[in-house]
Design a protein around this motif. Structure first.
Motif, PDB file in Angstrom:
ATOM      1  N   VAL A   3      40.166 -20.996 -49.161  1.00 34.07           N
ATOM      2  CA  VAL A   3      39.771 -21.296 -47.787  1.00 34.07           C
ATOM      3  C   VAL A   3      38.685 -20.329 -47.346  1.00 34.07           C
ATOM      4  O   VAL A   3      38.773 -19.131 -47.585  1.00 34.07           O
ATOM      5  N   VAL A   4      37.671 -20.876 -46.707  1.00 33.82           N
ATOM      6  CA  VAL A   4      36.613 -20.066 -46.112  1.00 33.82           C
ATOM      7  C   VAL A   4      36.612 -20.326 -44.606  1.00 33.82           C
ATOM      8  O   VAL A   4      36.548 -21.478 -44.179  1.00 33.82           O
ATOM      9  N   SER A   5      36.691 -19.261 -43.853  1.00 32.31           N
ATOM     10  CA  SER A   5      36.706 -19.361 -42.397  1.00 32.31           C
ATOM     11  C   SER A   5      35.360 -18.933 -41.846  1.00 32.31           C
ATOM     12  O   SER A   5      34.865 -17.852 -42.157  1.00 32.31           O
ATOM     13  N   GLN A   6      34.762 -19.792 -41.034  1.00 39.75           N
ATOM     14  CA  GLN A   6      33.439 -19.503 -40.469  1.00 39.75           C
ATOM     15  C   GLN A   6      33.548 -19.502 -38.947  1.00 39.75           C
ATOM     16  O   GLN A   6      34.085 -20.435 -38.359  1.00 39.75           O
ATOM     17  N   HIS A   7      32.999 -18.449 -38.336  1.00 36.91           N
ATOM     18  CA  HIS A   7      33.059 -18.316 -36.867  1.00 36.91           C
ATOM     19  C   HIS A   7      31.748 -17.769 -36.328  1.00 36.91           C
ATOM     20  O   HIS A   7      31.111 -16.936 -36.989  1.00 36.91           O
ATOM     21  N   PRO A   8      31.343 -18.177 -35.139  1.00 35.45           N
ATOM     22  CA  PRO A   8      31.991 -19.203 -34.313  1.00 35.45           C
ATOM     23  C   PRO A   8      31.631 -20.599 -34.784  1.00 35.45           C
ATOM     24  O   PRO A   8      30.731 -20.762 -35.600  1.00 35.45           O
ATOM     25  N   SER A   9      32.305 -21.606 -34.273  1.00 37.44           N
ATOM     26  CA  SER A   9      31.958 -22.975 -34.640  1.00 37.44           C
ATOM     27  C   SER A   9      30.775 -23.473 -33.813  1.00 37.44           C
ATOM     28  O   SER A   9      30.009 -24.320 -34.257  1.00 37.44           O
ATOM     29  N   ARG A  10      30.694 -22.950 -32.587  1.00 40.18           N
ATOM     30  CA  ARG A  10      29.558 -23.294 -31.737  1.00 40.18           C
ATOM     31  C   ARG A  10      29.134 -22.061 -30.970  1.00 40.18           C
ATOM     32  O   ARG A  10      29.974 -21.270 -30.557  1.00 40.18           O
ATOM     33  N   VAL A  19      22.302 -13.414 -32.666  1.00 36.21           N
ATOM     34  CA  VAL A  19      23.600 -14.067 -32.838  1.00 36.21           C
ATOM     35  C   VAL A  19      24.122 -13.766 -34.240  1.00 36.21           C
ATOM     36  O   VAL A  19      23.376 -13.875 -35.216  1.00 36.21           O
ATOM     37  N   LYS A  20      25.397 -13.409 -34.316  1.00 33.12           N
ATOM     38  CA  LYS A  20      26.012 -13.123 -35.621  1.00 33.12           C
ATOM     39  C   LYS A  20      27.014 -14.213 -35.968  1.00 33.12           C
ATOM     40  O   LYS A  20      27.864 -14.582 -35.143  1.00 33.12           O
ATOM     41  N   ILE A  21      26.927 -14.711 -37.175  1.00 33.87           N
ATOM     42  CA  ILE A  21      27.869 -15.706 -37.688  1.00 33.87           C
ATOM     43  C   ILE A  21      28.637 -15.072 -38.850  1.00 33.87           C
ATOM     44  O   ILE A  21      28.042 -14.462 -39.735  1.00 33.87           O
ATOM     45  N   GLU A  22      29.953 -15.218 -38.819  1.00 29.13           N
ATOM     46  CA  GLU A  22      30.790 -14.616 -39.848  1.00 29.13           C
ATOM     47  C   GLU A  22      31.352 -15.664 -40.799  1.00 29.13           C
ATOM     48  O   GLU A  22      31.705 -16.768 -40.381  1.00 29.13           O
ATOM     49  N   CYS A  23      31.466 -15.275 -42.046  1.00 30.29           N
ATOM     50  CA  CYS A  23      32.039 -16.142 -43.068  1.00 30.29           C
ATOM     51  C   CYS A  23      33.019 -15.316 -43.888  1.00 30.29           C
ATOM     52  O   CYS A  23      32.634 -14.328 -44.518  1.00 30.29           O
ATOM     53  N   ARG A  24      34.295 -15.703 -43.845  1.00 35.25           N
ATOM     54  CA  ARG A  24      35.334 -14.944 -44.535  1.00 35.25           C
ATOM     55  C   ARG A  24      36.052 -15.805 -45.560  1.00 35.25           C
ATOM     56  O   ARG A  24      36.424 -16.948 -45.269  1.00 35.25           O
ATOM     57  N   SER A  25      36.266 -15.259 -46.732  1.00 37.24           N
ATOM     58  CA  SER A  25      37.126 -15.918 -47.707  1.00 37.24           C
ATOM     59  C   SER A  25      38.533 -15.398 -47.462  1.00 37.24           C
ATOM     60  O   SER A  25      38.774 -14.198 -47.495  1.00 37.24           O
ATOM     61  N   LEU A  26      39.471 -16.305 -47.189  1.00 34.70           N
ATOM     62  CA  LEU A  26      40.790 -15.884 -46.711  1.00 34.70           C
ATOM     63  C   LEU A  26      41.769 -15.552 -47.818  1.00 34.70           C
ATOM     64  O   LEU A  26      42.655 -14.724 -47.634  1.00 34.70           O
ATOM     65  N   ASP A  27      41.679 -16.184 -48.945  1.00 31.08           N
ATOM     66  CA  ASP A  27      42.697 -15.970 -49.973  1.00 31.08           C
ATOM     67  C   ASP A  27      42.105 -15.766 -51.351  1.00 31.08           C
ATOM     68  O   ASP A  27      42.781 -15.940 -52.367  1.00 31.08           O
ATOM     69  N   PHE A  28      40.839 -15.382 -51.373  1.00 37.03           N
ATOM     70  CA  PHE A  28      40.223 -15.058 -52.655  1.00 37.03           C
ATOM     71  C   PHE A  28      39.057 -14.114 -52.402  1.00 37.03           C
ATOM     72  O   PHE A  28      38.591 -13.969 -51.273  1.00 37.03           O
ATOM     73  N   GLN A  29      38.601 -13.482 -53.454  1.00 36.97           N
ATOM     74  CA  GLN A  29      37.461 -12.583 -53.340  1.00 36.97           C
ATOM     75  C   GLN A  29      36.199 -13.311 -53.780  1.00 36.97           C
ATOM     76  O   GLN A  29      36.184 -13.963 -54.828  1.00 36.97           O
ATOM     77  N   ALA A  30      35.195 -13.207 -52.974  1.00 36.21           N
ATOM     78  CA  ALA A  30      33.959 -13.934 -53.224  1.00 36.21           C
ATOM     79  C   ALA A  30      32.818 -12.944 -53.458  1.00 36.21           C
ATOM     80  O   ALA A  30      32.323 -12.330 -52.515  1.00 36.21           O
ATOM     81  N   THR A  31      32.434 -12.796 -54.705  1.00 34.59           N
ATOM     82  CA  THR A  31      31.312 -11.903 -54.986  1.00 34.59           C
ATOM     83  C   THR A  31      29.993 -12.523 -54.562  1.00 34.59           C
ATOM     84  O   THR A  31      29.018 -11.821 -54.319  1.00 34.59           O
ATOM     85  N   GLY A 108      31.103 -24.629 -40.627  1.00 32.60           N
ATOM     86  CA  GLY A 108      29.789 -24.669 -40.017  1.00 32.60           C
ATOM     87  C   GLY A 108      29.736 -24.087 -38.620  1.00 32.60           C
ATOM     88  O   GLY A 108      30.754 -23.990 -37.927  1.00 32.60           O
ATOM     89  N   THR A 109      28.541 -23.685 -38.225  1.00 29.44           N
ATOM     90  CA  THR A 109      28.278 -23.137 -36.887  1.00 29.44           C
ATOM     91  C   THR A 109      27.096 -23.875 -36.278  1.00 29.44           C
ATOM     92  O   THR A 109      26.015 -23.909 -36.869  1.00 29.44           O
ATOM     93  N   ARG A 110      27.316 -24.460 -35.107  1.00 28.90           N
ATOM     94  CA  ARG A 110      26.232 -25.133 -34.376  1.00 28.90           C
ATOM     95  C   ARG A 110      25.605 -24.111 -33.443  1.00 28.90           C
ATOM     96  O   ARG A 110      26.241 -23.645 -32.515  1.00 28.90           O
ATOM     97  N   LEU A 111      24.384 -23.720 -33.726  1.00 28.94           N
ATOM     98  CA  LEU A 111      23.664 -22.761 -32.891  1.00 28.94           C
ATOM     99  C   LEU A 111      22.661 -23.499 -32.011  1.00 28.94           C
ATOM    100  O   LEU A 111      21.852 -24.280 -32.499  1.00 28.94           O
ATOM    101  N   THR A 112      22.755 -23.222 -30.712  1.00 22.96           N
ATOM    102  CA  THR A 112      21.788 -23.766 -29.761  1.00 22.96           C
ATOM    103  C   THR A 112      21.140 -22.605 -29.028  1.00 22.96           C
ATOM    104  O   THR A 112      21.835 -21.779 -28.424  1.00 22.96           O
ATOM    105  N   VAL A 113      19.837 -22.518 -29.096  1.00 21.86           N
ATOM    106  CA  VAL A 113      19.098 -21.454 -28.420  1.00 21.86           C
ATOM    107  C   VAL A 113      18.372 -22.073 -27.229  1.00 21.86           C
ATOM    108  O   VAL A 113      17.597 -23.016 -27.390  1.00 21.86           O
ATOM    109  N   VAL A 114      18.667 -21.523 -26.044  1.00 13.06           N
ATOM    110  CA  VAL A 114      18.087 -22.108 -24.824  1.00 13.06           C
ATOM    111  C   VAL A 114      17.081 -21.140 -24.191  1.00 13.06           C
ATOM    112  O   VAL A 114      17.045 -19.971 -24.503  1.00 13.06           O
TER     113      VAL A 114
END
Lengths: 114, 112
Positions: A3-10, A19-31, A108-114
Motif C-alpha cells: 500500500v502506498v499512501s499519498q497526501h493530500p488528495s486535494r 506545496v508539499k505532497i507526501e508519498c509513504r509506503s505503508l507495509d514495505f520499504q521502497a528504495t 494521487g493529488t489534485r493541485l489547483t493554484v489560484v
C-alpha cells in the motif's frame, strides 16, 4: 498487499506559495519511488525517479528547482512544488517499486493554484 | 521515444456488453506491457500484464494479448459489470528501465 499512501488528495494554494505532497509506503520499504504528472486527457508523464538517500533523477524538461524531491527514508518520498503558478495545476501521482518488483500507486493529488 | 496510445473515452456500455479498449505502442526493443485500472478515489492497480509476444494476460474476466506484429495490446472483456466502471491505463516498460510509460487512460462507464 503493498500500500502506498499519498497526501493530500486535494490542495488549493495561492500563486507564489509552495506545496508539499507526501508519498509513504505503508507495509514495505521502497528504495525507488516515481513521481508522475497528468494533464487532462493526457498520459501520465514521468517527472522524476526518487532514490532513497540520493538525488532524484529528473526527466528531460522537468525543472528540478521547481519540483523538489526528497527521499530521506525507505518509506517516504516528498514532492514540493515551489513558487507554484496556475500552470502547475495538475494531478500528481506517486508510485513505489514494491518487494515483489511490482508497482504500487498512490491515489494521487489534485493541485489547483489560484 | 517510447509511447502508448489509447482510444479516447469515455466508453459507455450497458451491463453484460462486450468491451474492447484499444492500445497501441511505439518502443525500441520488446517491452513488457501492462493494463492498470483506477477506481474512483483509489490508486492505479495492476490488472494484467504480458512480457513477450503472443503472451495473453488475464484477470477478473479481462484479457489482452501482446501482438508484436501490430504493436498492440487491446483490452477485452466479454461481459462488463457496473463494478467495472473505472479508468483503464495501458502502459509499457522497456528492458533496463525502471519506470513505466503510460497511455492517457480510458474512462469506462457501465450502466445497469
Amino acid at each position: 498487499g503493498a500500500v502506498v499512501s499519498q497526501h493530500p488528495s486535494r490542495v488549493i494554494c495561492k500563486s507564489g506559495t509552495s506545496v508539499k505532497i507526501e508519498c509513504r509506503s505503508l507495509d514495505f520499504q521502497a528504495t525507488t519511488m516515481f513521481w508522475y504528472r497528468q494533464f487532462p486527457k493526457k498520459s501520465l508523464m514521468l517527472m522524476a525517479t526518487s532514490n532513497e538517500g540520493s538525488k532524484a533523477t529528473y526527466e528531460q524538461g522537468v525543472e528540478k528547482d521547481k519540483f523538489l524531491i526528497n527521499h530521506a527514508s525507505l518509506t517516504l518520498s516528498t514532492l514540493t512544488v515551489t513558487s507554484a503558478h496556475p500552470e502547475d495545476s495538475s494531478f500528481y501521482i506517486c508510485s513505489a517499486r514494491d518487494t515483489g518488483q511490482g508497482y504500487t500507486f498512490g491515489s494521487g493529488t489534485r493541485l489547483t493554484v489560484v | 521515444g517510447d509511447s502508448v496510445t489509447q482510444m479516447e473515452g469515455p466508453v459507455t456500455l450497458s451491463e453484460e456488453a462486450f468491451l474492447t479498449i484499444n492500445c497501441t505502442y511505439t518502443a525500441t526493443g520488446y517491452p513488457s506491457l501492462f493494463w492498470y485500472v483506477q477506481y474512483p478515489g483509489e490508486g492505479l492497480q495492476l490488472l494484467l500484464k504480458a512480457t513477450k509476444a503472443d503472451d495473453k494476460g488475464s484477470n477478473k474476466g479481462f484479457e489482452a494479448t501482446y501482438r508484436k506484429e501490430t504493436t498492440s495490446f487491446h483490452l477485452e472483456k466479454g461481459s462488463v459489470q457496473v463494478s467495472d466502471s473505472a479508468v483503464y491505463f495501458c502502459a509499457l516498460r522497456l528492458r533496463g528501465r525502471r519506470a513505466l510509460t503510460f497511455g492517457s487512460g480510458t474512462r469506462l462507464q457501465v450502466q445497469p
